[in-house]
Design a protein around this motif. Structure first.
Motif, PDB file in Angstrom:
ATOM      1  N   PRO A 254       0.789  -1.847  -0.510  1.00 24.57           N
ATOM      2  CA  PRO A 254      -0.394  -0.110  -0.275  1.00 24.57           C
ATOM      3  C   PRO A 254       1.011   1.583   0.180  1.00 24.57           C
ATOM      4  CG  PRO A 254      -0.829  -1.616   1.576  1.00 24.57           C
ATOM      5  CD  PRO A 254       0.337  -2.458   1.197  1.00 24.57           C
ATOM      6  N   GLY A 255       0.353   2.291  -0.851  1.00 21.79           N
ATOM      7  CA  GLY A 255       1.191   3.962  -1.363  1.00 21.79           C
ATOM      8  C   GLY A 255       2.746   3.095  -2.579  1.00 21.79           C
TER       9      GLY A 255
ATOM     10  N   SER B 291     -10.230  -3.031  -0.420  1.00 20.86           N
ATOM     11  CA  SER B 291      -9.524  -2.696   0.133  1.00 20.86           C
ATOM     12  C   SER B 291      -9.473  -0.865   0.410  1.00 20.86           C
ATOM     13  CB  SER B 291      -7.592  -2.550  -0.645  1.00 20.86           C
ATOM     14  OG  SER B 291      -7.590  -1.194  -1.632  1.00 20.86           O
TER      15      SER B 291
ATOM     16  N   TYR C 160      -7.299   1.386   0.082  1.00 18.91           N
ATOM     17  CA  TYR C 160      -5.928   1.827  -0.664  1.00 18.91           C
ATOM     18  C   TYR C 160      -6.848   2.636  -1.581  1.00 18.91           C
ATOM     19  CZ  TYR C 160      -3.873  -0.199   3.875  1.00 18.91           C
ATOM     20  OH  TYR C 160      -3.566  -0.748   4.176  1.00 18.91           O
TER      21      TYR C 160
ATOM     22  N   TRP D 186      -4.066   0.492  -4.496  1.00 22.45           N
ATOM     23  CA  TRP D 186      -4.818  -0.239  -4.828  1.00 22.45           C
ATOM     24  C   TRP D 186      -6.466  -0.294  -5.022  1.00 22.45           C
ATOM     25  CZ3 TRP D 186      -4.354  -4.501  -0.360  1.00 22.45           C
ATOM     26  CH2 TRP D 186      -2.770  -5.380  -0.435  1.00 22.45           C
TER      27      TRP D 186
END
Length: 280
Positions: free
Chosen positions: A57-58, A243, A245, A248
């Motif tokens: 993530p990120g 998710s 995020y 994603w």
């Protein structure tokens, strides 16, 4: 009061209007789906999608591991489905005929054709995952093969039945055995139709998620070992879409767009081949 002819014209007009309206509703729904996929998924397209693996993530990344995994499992599943489906469809068309056993096989094939994919996943889980205490790409490919085989069987039987009987008679008149006639003449004449069945089967399994959740599970890294868990586009989309995020979810939209474009392209090719396969 309306006369009989006027009532017929009225009912005909109502029926035509209803069919046109239903067609427009279906087309609008399809266009809305395609529009949402394009607007949401096109922003994530780029070389990284095919050259980088699932990111944290990120972090930047792509869907290489999922794309490769899908191609491997769908390819292996279709190899199994083509062998079983073509031979089974050939038997139904050339040998089974109207026998009771052939009718039973057709009935079971229709049942398998309409079986929910999650049941197929659970079945393969019980026979290939649980006994061996681990998820694997082998199990995922077998689950996909179960879903594609009925389509190949049905299309193979239909296309072979359409082949002129004169081809069989001419081959046998030259002294060839029935099996030789089927291999060298009937299959060759039905080649485009057999390819169409394979393409339709591939399009059917390319977006399946439930069977793979029970069999191949998924893998965040690129893996080509078929005895280990393997990523696939549908399972990755399922995971990323739920998710929290944003990056994603963006990858999930892009993956969905890739599957939609692939299925659309396969269906167009299949339609073209089916038209070419029709007897002149």
């Amino acid at each position: 009061m309306f006369g009989r002819a006027q009532r017929r014209r009225l009912w005909n007009g109502l029926f035509v209007a209803a069919t046109v309206g239903a067609t427009l509703v279906a087309l609008v729904a399809l266009l809305l789906i395609l529009w949402s996929l394009i607007t949401q998924g096109a922003a994530g397209l780029g070389p990284a999608i095919f050259t980088e693996d699932q990111p944290a993530p990120g972090s930047p990344g792509g869907l290489r591991n999922a794309v490769v995994g899908s191609l491997i499992m769908c390819g292996l599943g279709m190899a199994i489905a083509l062998v079983v489906g073509i031979f089974a469809g050939t038997w139904l068309s050339e040998y089974g005929g109207r026998s009771r056993y052939a009718h039973a096989v057709r009935f079971l094939n229709d049942v398998l054709l309409s079986a929910p994919s999650i049941l197929i996943g659970l079945f393969v889980y019980e026979i290939l995952v649980r006994p061996f205490h681990g998820f694997s790409a082998y199990a995922g490919a077998v689950a996909l093969a179960f879903l594609a085989t009925p389509i190949v069987v049905r299309t193979t039987e239909d296309i072979l039945t359409l082949q002129p009987g004169a081809l069989r008679e001419a081959g046998m008149a030259l002294g060839a055995t029935r099996a030789k006639v089927i291999r060298s003449i009937i299959w060759r004449g039905a080649r485009a139709g057999l390819m169409t069945g394979g393409l339709l089967g591939f399009a059917r399994i390319s977006g399946e998620t439930a069977p793979l959740l029970f069999t191949s599970l998924g893998n965040q890294y690129l893996n080509t070992d078929l005895s280990q868990p393997m990523a696939a586009l549908p399972t990755t989309i399922f995971q990323f879409a739920l998710s929290a995020y944003d990056d994603w979810r963006q990858l999930a939209w892009t993956g969905a767009l890739l599957i939609a474009v692939a299925v659309l392209g396969i269906n167009i090719i299949g339609r073209f081949l089916a038209r070419e396969a029709r007897p002149k």
